[in-house]
Design a protein around this motif. Structure first.
Motif, PDB file in Angstrom:
ATOM      1  N   PHE A  59       0.804  -1.214   0.000  1.00 19.09           N
ATOM      2  CA  PHE A  59       0.000   0.000   0.000  1.00 19.09           C
ATOM      3  C   PHE A  59       0.841   1.269   0.000  1.00 19.09           C
ATOM      4  O   PHE A  59       0.323   2.351  -0.268  1.00 19.09           O
ATOM      5  N   GLY A  60       2.124   1.180   0.332  1.00 22.73           N
ATOM      6  CA  GLY A  60       3.012   2.316   0.164  1.00 22.73           C
ATOM      7  C   GLY A  60       3.461   3.023   1.420  1.00 22.73           C
ATOM      8  O   GLY A  60       4.349   3.868   1.368  1.00 22.73           O
ATOM      9  N   GLY A  61       2.837   2.732   2.558  1.00 26.18           N
ATOM     10  CA  GLY A  61       3.263   3.353   3.799  1.00 26.18           C
ATOM     11  C   GLY A  61       4.578   2.794   4.293  1.00 26.18           C
ATOM     12  O   GLY A  61       5.055   1.752   3.813  1.00 26.18           O
ATOM     13  N   VAL A  62       5.171   3.453   5.272  1.00 24.81           N
ATOM     14  CA  VAL A  62       6.518   3.083   5.712  1.00 24.81           C
ATOM     15  C   VAL A  62       6.617   2.775   7.204  1.00 24.81           C
ATOM     16  O   VAL A  62       7.717   2.513   7.703  1.00 24.81           O
ATOM     17  N   LEU A  63       5.511   2.784   7.928  1.00 26.46           N
ATOM     18  CA  LEU A  63       5.613   2.532   9.365  1.00 26.46           C
ATOM     19  C   LEU A  63       5.981   1.085   9.670  1.00 26.46           C
ATOM     20  O   LEU A  63       6.565   0.795  10.722  1.00 26.46           O
ATOM     21  N   GLN A  64       5.661   0.170   8.783  1.00 24.21           N
ATOM     22  CA  GLN A  64       6.037  -1.224   8.964  1.00 24.21           C
ATOM     23  C   GLN A  64       7.550  -1.364   9.143  1.00 24.21           C
ATOM     24  O   GLN A  64       8.019  -2.196   9.927  1.00 24.21           O
ATOM     25  N   THR A  65       8.311  -0.540   8.432  1.00 26.08           N
ATOM     26  CA  THR A  65       9.770  -0.607   8.490  1.00 26.08           C
ATOM     27  C   THR A  65      10.390   0.543   9.288  1.00 26.08           C
ATOM     28  O   THR A  65      11.450   0.370   9.902  1.00 26.08           O
ATOM     29  N   ASP A  66       9.757   1.714   9.291  1.00 24.34           N
ATOM     30  CA  ASP A  66      10.404   2.898   9.844  1.00 24.34           C
ATOM     31  C   ASP A  66       9.963   3.253  11.259  1.00 24.34           C
ATOM     32  O   ASP A  66      10.624   4.069  11.916  1.00 24.34           O
ATOM     33  N   TRP A  67       8.834   2.695  11.727  1.00 21.32           N
ATOM     34  CA  TRP A  67       8.429   2.950  13.108  1.00 21.32           C
ATOM     35  C   TRP A  67       9.499   2.380  14.035  1.00 21.32           C
ATOM     36  O   TRP A  67       9.840   1.183  13.943  1.00 21.32           O
ATOM     37  N   PRO A  68      10.049   3.169  14.952  1.00 25.54           N
ATOM     38  CA  PRO A  68      11.159   2.688  15.782  1.00 25.54           C
ATOM     39  C   PRO A  68      10.791   1.520  16.695  1.00 25.54           C
ATOM     40  O   PRO A  68      11.651   0.693  17.024  1.00 25.54           O
ATOM     41  N   GLY A  69       9.553   1.468  17.140  1.00 25.39           N
ATOM     42  CA  GLY A  69       9.118   0.349  17.967  1.00 25.39           C
ATOM     43  C   GLY A  69       8.627  -0.800  17.106  1.00 25.39           C
ATOM     44  O   GLY A  69       9.070  -0.990  15.977  1.00 25.39           O
ATOM     45  N   ALA A  70       7.686  -1.582  17.654  1.00 20.82           N
ATOM     46  CA  ALA A  70       7.108  -2.701  16.912  1.00 20.82           C
ATOM     47  C   ALA A  70       5.811  -2.260  16.237  1.00 20.82           C
ATOM     48  O   ALA A  70       4.973  -1.599  16.859  1.00 20.82           O
TER      49      ALA A  70
END
Length: 276
Positions: A59-70
């Motif tokens: 879908f294009g978002g980046v929190l899966q990889t860039d969010w510092p936590g889980a």
């Protein structure tokens, strides 16, 4: 000015109305090393990125990889709150600090039904169970707006009013504050700035390596932490600024804004929701 939050619960003073020493932001942020859960259909998952089943066309978002936590995901396509609960996943069984949910409605239809309909009461019941699971997990339950499909800005009152009504009802029945990620006005602002190029299929934001779904990640990151996003891609600065401005101006985000959503909740369609 739109009407405020009803039922005698859920109103949170902004900075202009707060007393001396009161916080500027009525919502309490979470830290960026917290555990977050995206529990919903594709609009919820856009900020996350590539949930299981969508790896070939993320879908294009980046929190899966860039969010510092889980960052966790409970996903099914075109899924209602009830469908997500039926997955029996992280929402029902995990420990998390914040979970983002959204109800589903046919994007080509007239919008969400009235709360005093069978579908409306089903939403309230399942959201209530989600709220109880949030208490069990020790986390915060967050409602996300849907956003307008291409050419459907007429859904603003219905979509935002539904989110606000759900918020009011949950606050009245749980005694806990509920906040809304204002995705609808954010995507409206994107479309004003960039036109229909923001859409990949008339419904989803352009998938893959695109600034528009990354903007949803910036919006969600800043909503959760009340901080500017530290991983904005080069060239996305104006979109990140749009996200920040939306959060600062909309009351439902809990950052002191004054723009209020007008609720579509009338009375209490489900005065005695079932326990878990």
């Amino acid at each position: 000015m739109l009407i405020g939050i009803g039922l005698g619960l859920g109103y949170h003073a902004g900075p202009a109305e707060a007393g001396a020493g009161a916080p500027s932001y009525p919502r309490t942020p979470i830290s960026s090393d917290a555990t977050i859960l995206f529990a919903g259909h594709s609009f919820v998952q856009t900020a996350y990125g590539a949930p299981v089943g969508e790896e070939a066309e993320p879908f294009g978002g980046v929190l899966q990889t860039d969010w510092p936590g889980a960052a966790l995901s409970d996903y099914a396509g075109y899924a209602s709150l009830a469908t997500i609960r039926a997955l029996d996943g992280h929402l029902l069984n995990g420990s998390w600090d914040a979970a983002v949910i959204a109800e589903f409605t046919n994007p080509l239809g007239p919008g969400f039904p009235a709360f005093d309909s069978d579908q409306g009461r089903e939403t309230l019941q399942n959201a209530y169970w989600d709220a109880l699971d949030a208490q069990r997990a020790g986390g915060e339950l967050i409602v996300q707006d849907i956003w307008p499909p291409q050419g459907r800005t007429d859904l603003y009152a219905n979509a935002t009013g539904f989110s606000q009504g759900l918020r009011e009802w949950l606050e009245a029945h749980t005694g806990r504050p509920v906040w809304i990620i204002p995705a609808f006005p954010f995507v409206e602002a994107l479309r004003t700035a960039y036109g229909d190029a923001i859409y990949g299929d008339g419904l989803h934001l352009v998938r893959g390596d695109s600034p528009y779904p990354r903007g949803m990640s910036y919006l969600v990151y800043s909503f959760l932490t009340q901080q500017r996003c530290p991983f904005v891609r080069a060239g996305d600065e104006a979109i990140d600024q749009l996200a920040w401005d939306i959060l600062l101006t909309h009351e439902c985000a809990g950052m002191g804004g004054s723009i209020l959503y007008a609720s579509t909740l009338v009375g209490d369609p489900l005065p005695e929701p079932l326990p878990l």
